[in-house]
Every structure is written in C-alpha cells, then in structure tokens.
Design a protein around this motif. Structure first.
Motif, PDB file in Angstrom:
ATOM      1  N   GLN A 359       0.817  -1.207   0.000  1.00  0.00           N
ATOM      2  CA  GLN A 359       0.000   0.000   0.000  1.00  0.00           C
ATOM      3  C   GLN A 359       0.858   1.268   0.000  1.00  0.00           C
ATOM      4  OE1 GLN A 359      -3.335  -0.544  -0.381  1.00  0.00           O
ATOM      5  NE2 GLN A 359      -2.501  -2.640  -0.485  1.00  0.00           N
ATOM      6  N   LEU A 645      -9.145  -2.077   5.375  1.00  0.00           N
ATOM      7  CA  LEU A 645      -9.169  -1.070   4.308  1.00  0.00           C
ATOM      8  C   LEU A 645      -8.874  -1.696   2.956  1.00  0.00           C
ATOM      9  CD1 LEU A 645      -7.308   1.898   6.056  1.00  0.00           C
ATOM     10  CD2 LEU A 645      -9.752   1.734   5.527  1.00  0.00           C
ATOM     11  N   ILE A 646      -7.939  -2.635   2.952  1.00  0.00           N
ATOM     12  CA  ILE A 646      -7.603  -3.306   1.682  1.00  0.00           C
ATOM     13  C   ILE A 646      -8.799  -4.088   1.176  1.00  0.00           C
ATOM     14  CG2 ILE A 646      -6.167  -5.115   0.661  1.00  0.00           C
ATOM     15  CD1 ILE A 646      -3.917  -4.190   2.543  1.00  0.00           C
ATOM     16  N   LYS A 649     -11.344  -1.672  -0.187  1.00  0.00           N
ATOM     17  CA  LYS A 649     -10.915  -1.180  -1.498  1.00  0.00           C
ATOM     18  C   LYS A 649     -11.120  -2.235  -2.570  1.00  0.00           C
ATOM     19  CE  LYS A 649      -7.398   2.087   0.131  1.00  0.00           C
ATOM     20  NZ  LYS A 649      -5.951   2.417   0.146  1.00  0.00           N
ATOM     21  N   ASN A 650     -10.756  -3.451  -2.245  1.00  0.00           N
ATOM     22  CA  ASN A 650     -10.920  -4.524  -3.226  1.00  0.00           C
ATOM     23  C   ASN A 650     -12.390  -4.751  -3.550  1.00  0.00           C
ATOM     24  OD1 ASN A 650      -8.196  -4.929  -3.391  1.00  0.00           O
ATOM     25  ND2 ASN A 650      -8.150  -6.604  -1.875  1.00  0.00           N
ATOM     26  N   LYS A 653     -13.566  -1.948  -5.689  1.00  0.00           N
ATOM     27  CA  LYS A 653     -12.986  -2.114  -7.023  1.00  0.00           C
ATOM     28  C   LYS A 653     -13.714  -3.202  -7.792  1.00  0.00           C
ATOM     29  CE  LYS A 653      -8.522  -2.632  -9.306  1.00  0.00           C
ATOM     30  NZ  LYS A 653      -7.075  -2.829  -9.106  1.00  0.00           N
TER      31      LYS A 653
END
Length: 686
Positions: A359, A645-646, A649-650, A653
């Motif tokens: 990140q 958070l990842i 985000k994924n 997305k």
C-alpha cells in the motif's frame, strides 16, 4: 711505520729494558744477601769489584731504591707490550695480581727482622720478592691483553633511541593536554602531550591493562567537559566512564552558557536509564535514512556480513528491513516508527505482510522481488532473502529492550546549542551480540544529527570501538572537523579493528586519524606504528680484535626512533604516539615516547567522592510487560485496520469492475440507449 723491522727493533728494546730490571734486582739480592752467597760459594773477586763500582752510583745505598728502579724498568718494558686481546679477561683479576705482587714485592723486607738462620732469611727474602715480581709481571701482561675501549654498555640501545620531545604546554579552547616525563639520553625531563586539534581524530590503542582509560580517556572526558563540550560517550564497561562524565558535569556545569542535560542509555538497570527511539520519525527525512539504519542494524547483528557487502543474500534482508522501517515511518505520520514495532511487523506471515506493505508506493520497488518470489512459490529463495533478517532481529525481541527503544525522553542531537546534552550509552561485555547492534543504531543516528553546521562543539568518545559498528566512521573524521566534532576511538589492537570492520575499512580509519596515542601493542600494529613514527640519527660502534691491536669503528645512521620491539614492551602508563598541529600553532616535535603523569592519590580521593548516577524512574516488571504487550497489540491493530481497508478497497474495485462489465451488455440489448446517447439522432440497426 708499522713494518716488520720496526716491530723487531721495538721487541729488542723491550727485552733489553726488562733485562735491565732483572739485572738491577739481581745486584740488589747479591748485595743484601752477600753472606749467604759467600757461604754458598757464589762470589768471586772480579764480581765483587764490578758490583762495588756499580754500588758507588748511589742506586744501592738502601733496600728500597733498587727495588723501585727495577720496578720502574719493568713498567717501562711493559708499556710497549701488545698482547693478544681477550674479551674474557676481567679487570678484577688484573687488579688482584698487581696488588698482591706489589704487596709481596715490598713487604719482603720484613724477612730481615725474623730471628732465624741467616740463610733462611736470604731464601725467604729473595723468594717472596721474586714471587711478587712475577705476579706484577703477570698482571701487567694481562693488562696488555685487556680491551681498553669497551663497547657501549647500553645493550638494549635505550639511550640511542631517545629523542627530544615537546616540553611546552600548548593549550587552546579545544585542546587536551597530558603531563608526562620522558628520557633524553641519561636524563629524565618533563614534557606535554598537546592534542591541540582533537577534531582531526584521536586513536588510542593498547592491550588490556595498558592504561587507555585511566591515563588518557578519563582526561579527555574531564578536559572537554571543563571546556564546554557537549558529549556522546560509548561506555563499554558501564558505568566506569559514565560515572566520571556525570561527576565532571556536576563540577563544571557553570562553564556552559546553556547547562547540558545528562542522559543515560542502559539496558541492564531500567531504573537508571532514559528511553530513546533511535528511529525517531522526525530525524528520518527520506528513505536513505531508513536504508542507513537498516544497514547498521543488520551488519551490527551479523558482523561477518561487513566483509560481504554487495552480496545478494546480504543486500536482500537489508532492503527488506528498509522497506519495513520506511513503511512505519510513513504510516500515520510515524506513529509506530520504533525498532520494537519494526521487529514485530517483520515477524508477521508473508501473505498479510506483503499485502500491507504494497500500500506504500515508495517501497514497492524494494519489496517487488520478495512479492514475486512469494507469488511464484519460490519459498526457498524467499526464506534465504528474509529469514536471516528475521532471525537476527528476533534476538532483540526482549521486553527490556522494547521498553528502552520505544520511549522518547530525548533526541540524539547532542550538540544542539539550545539543548546541549551529555549522553552515555552503556554496553555489557556478556551481552555484546545483542546490545552492540542496538547501540550501533543509536550511534549511527546520532552522528547524522551531530555532523551539521552551526552546532555546539562536541566530543564523541568510543571506548572499545570495534565492539560496535558504524559504517562511515572514516567519513565522519574526514568531514566533521569543520563542524567542531572531536572523535576519540579506543581500540586494543589494529587487528581487532580489522577483524570486525574488514581490512579496507580498518586501514582507512587507522590512516585518517591525525592524533595517535598507543600503549603496549604487538605484532603488525607495533610494526605499523614504528614505521609511522619515522627514523632518527643513532650512533653505532663495531670492534675488530687481532693479535696485535683492537680496532673500534664508530658511525651514525638513521634507524627507527621507536622500534616495534620497544612498543611491544611498554609498561602500563607508558605511551608512544604522534600529534597533529594547526597552522597557527606549529608543533615541531610531534612524536613522543613518555610516561603520562597521573596524580594517583588525588584521583583515588576524587573517585571516593563520586556520586552515583541517579535513579531516573522506578520501573517494575508490570510496566515493562505492559509496554511489551502494547507494542504487539499496536502491530495487530495495524494489520486489522489495514487489511480491513484493503478488503474494502478490493470490494469497491470489484463492484466498479462488475458495473463496467454490465453496462455494455445493457447497451447492446437496448439500441435505443445508444441512439439516445449518441446525441445526433442516429441509430444502429441490428
């Protein structure tokens, strides 16, 4: 001319003179013992008439005069005698022969006072006199064989290897001045070791017990604090030197415009230590700072890597640690940028660790090789790259270390004019492998902050320097002079420095320092120092012995002022070395070989009155354990937040991707949408 004829003529003269001596003595016996000679039938009329005429000369009017005349002629005959020289002949034997012979020669006259038969008196008198005469002749013959001009009795060449030394006291606001005594020929003189420019570096060498700390380093600490220096002190055997620094600060605190603060880093007694974060985010301006910190830690933990810098399996763990440090520096403005957090973060599993590290854009280039190896299932390569870093740092995973390294009681800008400091960091010889790497990191970060313009004059003292690792010590000595940074390095031997720093780095460090003070050292170190101190003119003598004479040749030649053998045999407190000077204060006599003068009674009395380093803060086991668990919880929380958070985000997305896929399908199924969206009234016929 020393020809054969001259020698033959001289020999005849000597023999004739000795014959006269014997003739005088024989006539003396004939006159004194005439009755005995007559009884024995050893007289004749012609002999009596000849001796009667000779006696009229006045030589035989008493018993002493003819004996002195015979002895004089004997000595004259012996003057020209040149016997074969013998080194084994001792003067004591010669004196014994001569004294005994003279005593018998003259005391024989007492025989005439003995009340015995006349013939016995004559025999005793002549026998004792002749015995004395022969002893005198023997002693004088030995004297001619004695080597009259003995060679120099200075068998160790001590007098020849003395030379003039600086006897003036040359002092300035930065100098360190050590009183000493030295020998010049057969005299003891007072001298001074004037280190008038300590900013050109000082190397103090000497085997254990040579007196490095007692005779040199304690005076550097004393005089620099007295002259208002800020100071960083690496105390290998804590708290020997730290206690001196603390008490000297109490004594000279009035010499500073701004009173310095005293700080201690000590991993063994947490009640007497401050806490300091060597990875303070405010001092890490860019990723190169993280790289330097990473290299210092890894090479400090794995000293054999120093000689392998540039190898793949050395640079890989350094790069990986750099990525970890810089990630924590950028994360939440450096909230978790401490070495304990770095250690805990590195111990995480690869899957979440790589996901989190990716990140941060600035470290992607560093971790890409590791991520690629992980994705391609090259686990053996990955472990080879990272495991060495993880294993080394795992040795630092200690609640006590975490406590000291995670605090922020002070910063390492020692020579800040507004906040000057005297910082003492203590090591423990029994825990050298663990503490050495951490202290190396402190020193590396400190030097970067110290070596800046416009700061207070500072003194950096490193006792047992090879026990820590600092990669750019040669650059510090070369560049810090203009920034008023005085560096003192204490080593036991150059070979020790070579073992820990490598041959190239060791040669640079020992070659770049301007001031050298060395006690007893041996081997290559002594040889190298001897060559550095140069040569002086020395007297030489040689002797050639033959049957006739002794030939002695004297000459002068250049030879080492301080041979390696002399440096290897120095006593404790005895030092050799060379000092550097300034353009405005030239020192002609830079080399020295002297004994530093300490007032032992005054030092002992002063040490009795030393105050102990005070307790900083009472720390119990619960505080240490709580801090340890908090650091682990911080890293767990970091993973929890970042992975969440990842995932978010994924997910977002993925939703965007699904939306972008569904939209063209709808447009294909609904041509009107395309017609409406075209804006020109056209449509696509199916």
């Amino acid at each position: 001319m020393n020809t054969g004829e001259d020698i033959q003529g001289l020999r005849k003269i000597v023999d004739f003179t000795r014959l006269i001596s014997i003739f005088i003595l024989a006539i003396h016996f004939y006159i004194c013992c005439y009755q005995a000679f007559s009884h024995w039938g050893w007289t004749a009329n012609i002999t009596d008439r000849v001796i009667s005429n000779i006696s009229k000369t006045g030589l035989f009017i008493n018993m002493l005069r003819p004996k002195l005349a015979a002895l004089l002629m004997l000595f004259i005959s012996l003057i020209a005698v040149k016997g074969k020289k013998d080194e084994k002949i001792q003067i004591n034997a010669i004196v014994s022969y001569l004294l005994t012979g003279l005593l018998l020669y003259f005391i024989s006259v007492l025989c005439f006072y003995i009340h015995v038969n006349l013939f016995i008196i004559a025999v005793l008198y002549m026998g004792i006199t002749v015995t004395g005469y022969m002893l005198i002749l023997t002693g004088a013959g030995l004297l001619s064989r004695l080597i009259r001009d003995k060679l120099n009795k200075d068998i160790f060449n001590t007098d020849n290897e003395t030379f003039p030394q600086e006897e003036r006291l040359l002092e300035n606001e930065y100098s360190v001045n050590l009183p000493a005594k030295y020998r010049l020929r057969d005299k003891i003189r007072n001298s001074w070791i004037n280190i008038i420019n300590p900013f050109r570096g000082l190397l103090v060498a000497g085997t254990p017990g040579a007196g490095k700390s007692y005779f040199v380093i304690r005076h550097i600490i004393d005089q620099h604090i007295k002259k208002g220096f800020s100071m960083f002190l690496y105390d290998f055997k804590f708290d020997d030197l730290s206690k001196i620094a603390y008490n000297k600060l109490l004594q000279y605190k009035g010499n500073y415009n701004v009173r310095p603060s005293f700080y201690v880093i000590n991993f063994d007694d947490l009640n007497r230590t401050h806490r300091c974060n060597p990875l303070d985010p405010q001092g890490m301006e860019d990723i190169t700072d993280a790289t330097e910190a990473s290299r210092t830690i890894m090479l400090g933990l794995n000293r054999d890597w120093i000689k392998k810098q540039g190898d793949f399996f050395v640079e890989s763990p350094i790069n990986f640690l750099t990525a970890i440090i810089w990630y924590l520096r950028k994360y939440d403005n450096g909230k978790y940028c401490t070495l304990p957090h770095v250690i805990e973060l590195m111990q995480a599993d690869y899957d979440p660790l790589f996901a989190v590290l990716q990140q941060q854009e600035e470290i992607k280039v560093l971790i890409n090789p590791f991520v690629s190896a992980f994705q391609n299932k090259a686990k053996e390569q990955l472990e080879g790259q990272i495991a060495s870093a993880k294993i080394g740092l795992a040795r630092l995973s200690s609640p006590q270390l975490y406590y000291v390294l995670s605090g922020n009681d002070f910063t390492l800008d020692v020579n800040n004019p507004d906040e000057p400091k005297i910082i003492c960091v203590g090591n423990n010889p029994q825990k050298l492998q663990v503490y050495g790497a951490v202290l190396s990191l402190y020193i590396s970060r400190m030097i970067k902050l110290v070596n800046r313009k416009g700061q207070l004059k500072s003194s950096l003292v490193f006792d047992e320097f090879p026990t820590i690792y600092f990669n750019n010590m040669d650059s510090l000595i070369a560049t810090a002079r203009s920034n008023k940074v005085a560096t003192t390095l204490a080593v036991q031997d150059f070979s020790q420095l070579k073992k820990d720093y490598g041959a190239e780095q060791s040669d640079v460090i020992t070659g770049i320092v301007g001031n050298i003070i060395s006690g007893q050292v041996t081997g290559d170190t002594a040889k190298k120092l001897s060559e550095s101190f140069g040569k002086i003119m020395q007297d030489r003598e040689s002797m050639s012995i033959n049957s006739a004479d002794t030939s002695i040749t004297k000459s002068t030649q250049l030879d080492y002022a301080l041979p390696a053998s002399k440096i290897a045999s120095l006593s404790s407190g005895e030092f050799v070395g060379m000092v550097a000077d300034n353009p405005d204060c030239k020192i002609k006599l830079k080399a020295f070989h002297c004994e530093i003068q300490n007032n032992h009674e005054a030092i002992a009395k002063e040490e009795v009155g030393y105050k102990s380093i005070p307790v900083i803060q009472k720390v119990n086991a619960d505080d240490i354990q709580e801090n340890y668990l908090k650091i682990k919880a911080d890293i767990e929380n970091l993973f929890f937040v970042e992975l969440a958070l990842i995932n978010a985000k994924n997910q977002a997305k993925n939703n965007e991707t699904e939306a972008s896929i569904e939209k063209p399908v709808d447009e294909i199924l609904n041509p009107k949408a395309l017609d409406d969206s075209s804006g020109n009234g056209r449509s696509i016929s199916m």
